[in-house]
Design a protein around this motif. Structure first.
Motif, short mmCIF file in Angstrom:
data_model
loop_
_atom_site.label_atom_id
_atom_site.label_comp_id
_atom_site.label_asym_id
_atom_site.label_seq_id
_atom_site.Cartn_x
_atom_site.Cartn_y
_atom_site.Cartn_z
N LYS A 237 0.82 -1.22 0.00
CA LYS A 237 0.00 0.00 0.00
C LYS A 237 0.85 1.27 0.00
O LYS A 237 0.61 2.20 -0.78
CB LYS A 237 -0.95 -0.01 1.20
N ASP A 238 1.84 1.32 0.87
CA ASP A 238 2.69 2.51 0.93
C ASP A 238 3.47 2.68 -0.38
O ASP A 238 3.64 3.80 -0.88
CB ASP A 238 3.65 2.42 2.10
N ALA A 239 3.95 1.58 -0.92
CA ALA A 239 4.69 1.63 -2.17
C ALA A 239 3.81 2.11 -3.32
O ALA A 239 4.26 2.84 -4.20
CB ALA A 239 5.28 0.25 -2.50
N LEU A 240 2.53 1.71 -3.31
CA LEU A 240 1.59 2.17 -4.33
C LEU A 240 1.40 3.68 -4.23
O LEU A 240 1.43 4.38 -5.25
CB LEU A 240 0.25 1.46 -4.18
N MET A 241 1.22 4.18 -3.02
CA MET A 241 1.04 5.62 -2.83
C MET A 241 2.28 6.39 -3.33
O MET A 241 2.16 7.44 -3.97
CB MET A 241 0.78 5.93 -1.36
N SER A 242 3.42 5.83 -3.05
CA SER A 242 4.67 6.46 -3.48
C SER A 242 4.80 6.43 -4.99
O SER A 242 5.21 7.43 -5.61
CB SER A 242 5.85 5.75 -2.84
N ALA A 243 4.44 5.30 -5.60
CA ALA A 243 4.53 5.17 -7.06
C ALA A 243 3.58 6.14 -7.74
O ALA A 243 3.91 6.76 -8.76
CB ALA A 243 4.22 3.73 -7.47
N LEU A 244 2.39 6.32 -7.20
CA LEU A 244 1.41 7.23 -7.78
C LEU A 244 1.86 8.68 -7.62
O LEU A 244 1.67 9.52 -8.51
CB LEU A 244 0.04 7.03 -7.11
N ALA A 245 2.49 9.00 -6.47
CA ALA A 245 2.96 10.36 -6.23
C ALA A 245 4.09 10.72 -7.19
O ALA A 245 4.21 11.88 -7.63
CB ALA A 245 3.45 10.49 -4.80
#
Length: 247
Positions: A237-245
């Motif tokens: 989840k955190d990695a997804l948020m970072s990738a989207l940012a």
């Protein structure tokens, strides 16, 4: 099977000679060359069944040689030094390659595969894609996908998502097609890195260009532009948020 060796390094050619004589003694080396022009002449003169081709040579590249030769009527295995970009290009096009120094087991496997039935149209499609990808930007790359009956040439940007099916991978495309390939999702995760793909789950790899939204309900779900939904692994989840940012 008649073989031609084309490599800039005489030592590499000598080692290939030794390995082929030991591990594939029924094959016949009918010619050798050290460069593009010499190699082109050698192929035309000897009409081999298989060519082991170097990538970087003094007077050009193996890709230059292929462009000059035109439609291929022989099987092809590239022999290359360790270069991550080149290897990724071979994998995108499903072209066989050997890394220097050549490992005997890998050479045996590549030759055994080359001794199988030859589909010239299939190989020429793969080689054409390899050459085109070498000349294109990362945003315009194509990938060769093969199911049990058909070889497909797919724009990487047309892939919505990939889904694991044991040792197979399902590709979902923007035109509605689904192509199932007999390779693992892990392989494609590694191959598509740097092309805006994100491994959201053990079973799912998504194209961020086709991402619609993420909803936190039910543990977290991704919604893609085609309407498909898939779960997000808790640790992702955190990695997804970072990738989207960063996208």
């Amino acid at each position: 099977m008649r073989i031609v060796l084309i490599d800039n390094d005489a030592t590499v050619r000598e080692n290939l000679n030794i390995l082929i004589n030991i591990y594939a003694p029924d094959l016949k080396i009918v010619g050798e060359a050290s460069g593009v022009q010499e190699g082109l002449a050698c192929i035309r003169a000897n009409k081999p069944d298989l060519v082991l081709l170097d990538v970087e040579m003094n007077d050009g590249t193996g890709f230059d040689l292929l462009a000059m030769y035109g439609t291929l009527d022989f099987k092809l295995i590239f022999v290359t030094g360790h270069n991550e970009y080149a290897i990724k290009a071979f994998k995108y096009s499903a072209i066989d390659y050997l890394l220097k120094p050549v490992d005997p087991d890998e050479l045996s496997k590549a030759i055994a595969k080359a001794q199988q039935a030859f589909d010239a149209q299939d190989q020429n499609l793969r080689v054409a894609n390899l050459v085109q990808n070498q000349q294109s930007s990362c945003a315009n790359q194509k990938i060769v996908l093969k199911d049990a009956e058909t070889v497909y040439l797919v724009d990487v940007t047309d892939i919505i998502r990939c889904e694991s099916e044991t040792n197979y991978t399902k590709f979902y495309l923007i035109d509605g097609r689904m192509i199932m390939v007999s390779r693992t999702l892990k392989e494609f995760d590694q191959l598509l890195k740097g092309q805006s793909f994100f491994r959201a789950h053990q079973s799912h790899l998504i194209n961020l260009h086709q991402f619609d939204r993420y909803e936190k309900k039910e543990g977290g779900m991704i919604y893609m532009k085609d309407g498909s939904t898939l779960p997000v692994a808790v640790r992702k989840k955190d990695a997804l948020m970072s990738a989207l940012a960063d996208f």
